[in-house]
Design a protein around this motif. Structure first.
Motif, mmCIF file in Angstrom:
data_model
loop_
_atom_site.group_PDB
_atom_site.id
_atom_site.type_symbol
_atom_site.label_atom_id
_atom_site.label_comp_id
_atom_site.label_asym_id
_atom_site.label_seq_id
_atom_site.Cartn_x
_atom_site.Cartn_y
_atom_site.Cartn_z
ATOM 1 N N PRO A 113 -32.840 -24.715 -6.048
ATOM 2 C CA PRO A 113 -34.299 -24.875 -6.142
ATOM 3 C C PRO A 113 -34.737 -25.389 -7.509
ATOM 4 N N ASN A 114 -34.367 -26.618 -7.820
ATOM 5 C CA ASN A 114 -34.650 -27.183 -9.134
ATOM 6 C C ASN A 114 -36.148 -27.178 -9.444
ATOM 7 N N GLY A 115 -36.462 -26.868 -10.692
ATOM 8 C CA GLY A 115 -37.851 -26.817 -11.119
ATOM 9 C C GLY A 115 -38.494 -25.449 -10.963
ATOM 10 N N TRP A 116 -37.757 -24.488 -10.429
ATOM 11 C CA TRP A 116 -38.268 -23.146 -10.211
ATOM 12 C C TRP A 116 -37.396 -22.137 -10.954
ATOM 13 N N PRO B 253 -36.782 -23.152 4.788
ATOM 14 C CA PRO B 253 -35.583 -23.246 3.947
ATOM 15 C C PRO B 253 -35.778 -24.192 2.761
ATOM 16 N N SER B 254 -36.941 -24.853 2.690
ATOM 17 C CA SER B 254 -37.209 -25.870 1.667
ATOM 18 C C SER B 254 -38.164 -25.355 0.613
ATOM 19 N N ILE B 255 -37.719 -25.261 -0.637
ATOM 20 C CA ILE B 255 -38.607 -24.837 -1.713
ATOM 21 C C ILE B 255 -39.672 -25.889 -1.963
ATOM 22 N N LYS B 256 -39.375 -27.138 -1.694
ATOM 23 C CA LYS B 256 -40.368 -28.204 -1.868
ATOM 24 C C LYS B 256 -41.515 -28.019 -0.886
#
Length: 263
Positions: free
Chosen positions: A84-87, A149-152
């Motif tokens: 989860p890049n950016g988090w 399932p998507s953090i985006k």
């Protein structure tokens, strides 16, 4: 993640490219009216050694969070768990040791639920409350909790409300493990995520399974033994408006059609 995972990890007391926001500050943010404050502080501080900040090549640094990166998804419950890049993740103690947690929940996939700070505190302390609100994919007589399932996808401000704390912008999503047999996979329901659109999240082949529906018709909240355990608070914390981030330009489609502002 555990020691078994293939992760890039570096020192956990560095300060660098992202705003500092300690676990104690997060407790204050979640429990501004003192409700739940003592319990939340205990849950956050007991597992603080497992806090992580995620970025490509683990370049982001913040005090007391382990910089973490992985390029291939981890697999839990036969489902991919993408970095989860950016988090950053504030780990929550759920009454189990790390080994006990893995033994009990490793067969359950990882999912997210974007939310506000007030709702996050209530869910953490009391469990999810299923509802209907004329939601997609369920019968008029059904109640459900919606995960992804998507953090985006979870980070869209329809779900993860953008909140100002001083000069910072904060969005939250709860990280959960969910019993795989209890979910039904469905397409996204905001602009740019309908099944006919191009793929929103490059970690997935299309938009057809961005929403995981957990139907629950009992008139009680959902606890871990029922099929959803909350074990982390995901936070995107920036000193600039998250709408300006390149990864969030897809939000504009919702703004154009619905005319909303994110905060």
């Amino acid at each position: 993640e555990t020691k078994r995972d293939s992760l890039v990890q570096m020192g956990n007391s560095l300060v660098g490219q992202t705003p500092d926001f300690s676990p104690d500050q997060m407790v204050t943010h979640l429990a501004r009216e003192n409700k739940y404050k003592r319990s939340l502080r205990g849950m956050l501080t007991r597992n603080a050694r497992l806090n992580r900040i995620y970025s490509v090549n683990a370049v982001d640094r913040v005090r007391d969070f382990i910089p973490t990166s992985y390029t291939e998804p981890l697999i839990h419950g036969k489902e991919p768990y993408h970095c989860p890049n950016g988090w950053r993740r504030y780990s929550l103690y759920v009454g189990l040791t790390e080994d006990e947690f893995q033994q009990k929940y490793d067969s359950w996939p990882v999912a997210y639920h974007g939310t506000s700070s007030t709702a996050a505190a209530t869910i953490i302390m009391n469990g999810f409350r299923a509802c209907n609100h004329n939601a997609c994919f369920i019968k008029a007589s059904d109640d459900a909790v919606f995960l992804t399932p998507s953090i985006k996808y979870a980070g869209h401000p329809r779900y993860a409300k953008v909140e100002k704390v001083g000069k910072l912008y904060i969005q939250l999503a709860l990280q959960v493990r969910v019993k795989r047999s209890e979910i039904t996979k469905k397409p996204g329901t905001v602009e740019k995520t309908f099944s006919s659109n191009d793929c929103l999240d490059s970690n997935f082949k299309d938009n057809n399974e961005l929403e995981w529906v957990f139907v629950w018709n009992k008139k009680i909240n959902i606890c871990a033994d029922d099929g959803i355990v909350v074990y982390g608070i995901m936070a995107r914390i920036t000193d600039t408006d998250p709408q300006s981030l390149p990864d969030n330009q897809w939000w504009e489609e919702s703004r154009k059609r619905l005319g909303w502002d994110s905060y």
